[in-house]
Design a protein around this motif. Structure first.
Motif: not given
Length: 522
Positions: A71-73, A136-138, A232-234, A237-247
């Motif tokens: 998802i990040m990529y 964080a970079c994401m 929309i796409e930016g 990206t921020v929402v996905v990044a915050l979720g990945c921090y906990f995973v």
């Protein structure tokens, strides 16, 4: 806590060997890794028990890592390449860009992208907390991407794209290194394909999303379709990044969600495979020593040429909506205008869907067989044929066939070549981190000049671009052939008991421990 084996450099010769063996030992005493024993509980497992335990461990790691990095990529690739879709959605018109200014906006991202890859990877190796660093970079690149919507002229767009490249540089080489710290060499091909499937899936989804936005949101709240595309796409990206921090976990030795036995096995698997523990502490992860080892290894430069040529042959994806749009002139021009652009965006999806399937199959077979060379070169020969077709015809059917072959063939070879880097330069980890970043950075230099191969004046055939792509695909085949010859020779030396720098060499006679039987994958 389990007693994990740690890597130490051997000192002194072998006291039990012959005079020749002692001399051989003396020549390599500062470089030869000491053989180590597996943790007691692993030694006590039967082969069947270990296989089952390792299988459960890999499933646990896969479930934690792979969905997140895919998802990040996807978001990384969408934010990097959505400017191509924005071109069809009115970006050039609204910002009064010339064709050269637009091409420069595409290429300047890769200037920042290549400048920051080595520093970023070396910092990640030293920092040792990818679970914090990558998300964080994401977040930062998602914000920068969304801010593209407020650009009003060429200067603002160029600055935005440069800094987007600087921040996005952290992800792909960082993630390649990250995967190599969790998986053995025989497992990397498939996992690299899984990672890169994010880029391929994004190519399909980006076209569909862009088509929807272009069709339904142009003019909404006074904003153009291209502005909504970036917003929309930016934001996503921020929402996905915050979720990945906990995973996301960190490295095997430092993660908290593995129990003692799982952590010991995760660490030992890698030590058994590449001869040393990938992570002990930050003091042992040296910046410049790793870079020095990477830059002085000739294999680094052969791999560099290989990856540069593959990426160069695949730069068509940076302008894929534009290239696909040339089909309109042959068959769909009667639709005209915005509707024609929507159809072009929709036609970009099937090649990427096929690419995901082909890449998975090729990488899975490469891991199963342990073979690398043919899994790289056969797809590249198909790419050569695809570019020849594209350069020699403007007929819709054969041209779209060539587009259906371009993306799957180039990227099927590409993901196996990426795994070949970690397979060929496995240790120490700082060297692997530097090599991955260096090779990926320089290989992306091709995206700087490639932007100028697709001016509007060159459509519908883009003959020069297709010839260049064909030539670089052939160049990649040649580089892979040289790499194979070199590795076969090194493997023969290992079989003969000759010391090979950068390999995992067998223990000398009289030493305890398991003979690793390391061979470079060819």
């Amino acid at each position: 806590m389990a007693n994990y084996p740690t890597h130490k450099t051997a000192r002194g010769g072998d006291e039990t060997g012959s005079t020749d063996e002692k001399a051989a030992s003396a020549n390599v005493e500062d470089n030869r890794p000491q053989t180590v024993q597996a943790p007691a509980f692993i030694r006590n497992l039967t082969p069947g028990e270990r296989q089952q335990l390792e299988k459960r461990l890999k499933r646990k790691i896969d479930a934690r890592l792979l969905p997140a990095i895919i998802i990040m990529y996807i978001m990384n690739y969408i934010d990097r390449n959505n400017i191509a879709a924005a071109r069809l959605a009115g970006l050039e018109r609204d910002l009064n860009l010339t064709s050269t200014e637009f091409q420069t906006a595409v290429s300047i991202l890769f200037v920042g992208y290549l400048l920051m890859q080595i520093p970023s990877n070396l910092f990640l190796n030293k920092f040792g907390k990818p679970a914090i660093y990558l998300p964080a970079c994401m977040v930062v690149w998602g914000i920068i991407s969304a801010l593209t919507a407020v650009c009003t002229n060429a200067a603002g767009l160029l600055a935005n794209r440069f800094f987007l490249g600087v921040v996005e540089a952290a992800y792909f080489p960082g993630c390649l290194y990250y995967l190599s710290c969790w998986y053995t060499r025989k497992e990397l091909g498939f996992r690299t394909a899984v990672l890169y499937s994010g880029a391929l899936i994004s190519g399909a989804f980006s076209g569909l999303i862009s088509a929807g936005v272009t069709w339904g949101m142009d003019g909404t709240r006074g904003l153009g379709a291209w502005q909504w595309l970036f917003i929309i796409e930016g934001a996503a990206t921020v929402v996905v990044a915050l979720g990945c921090y906990f995973v996301l976990p960190n490295f095997p030795r430092t993660t908290k969600w593995l129990n003692e036995e799982e952590m010991a096995l995760a660490v030992w698997r890698l030590q058994e495979d590449i001869g040393e523990d990938d992570w002990v502490n930050s003091e042992q992860q040296t910046f410049w020593q790793g870079a020095k080892l990477a830059f002085t290894d000739p294999k680094t430069y052969i791999l560099l040429v290989l990856l540069f040529c593959i990426v160069a042959s695949g730069t068509v994806t940076n302008f894929f909506p534009t290239v696909v749009n040339t089909l309109q002139q042959g068959a769909l021009s009667s639709n005209g205008g915005n509707n024609s652009n929507v159809i072009s965006l929709l036609l970009t999806a099937p090649p990427y869907v096929l690419a995901v399937i082909a890449t998975y199959l090729n990488a899975t077979h490469a891991d199963k067989t342990g073979e690398r060379y043919w899994h790289i070169t056969i797809p590249l020969w198909i790419a050569v044929a695809a570019y020849i077709i594209a350069a020699t015809t403007t007929h819709v059917a054969p041209r779209y066939l060539s587009m259906m072959l371009m993306v799957p063939s180039v990227y099927s070879g590409f993901v196996v070549a990426l795994a070949w880097i970690s397979n060929t330069l496995p240790r120490p980890p700082a060297k692997r981190a530097a090599a991955l970043a260096f090779i990926n950075a320089v290989s992306n230099c091709s995206s700087i000049y490639a932007s100028y191969l697709y001016p509007k004046s060159a459509d519908p055939q883009y003959t020069v671009a297709m010839i260049v792509n064909c030539a670089t695909a052939f160049g990649a085949v040649c580089a892979a052939t040289v790499m194979r010859v070199v590795l076969v020779r090194l493997n023969k030396k290992l079989e003969a008991g000759v010391w090979v720098e950068g390999a995992i060499n067998n223990a000398l006679p009289g030493e305890g421990g398991v003979k690793n039987g390391f061979r470079f994958k060819v």
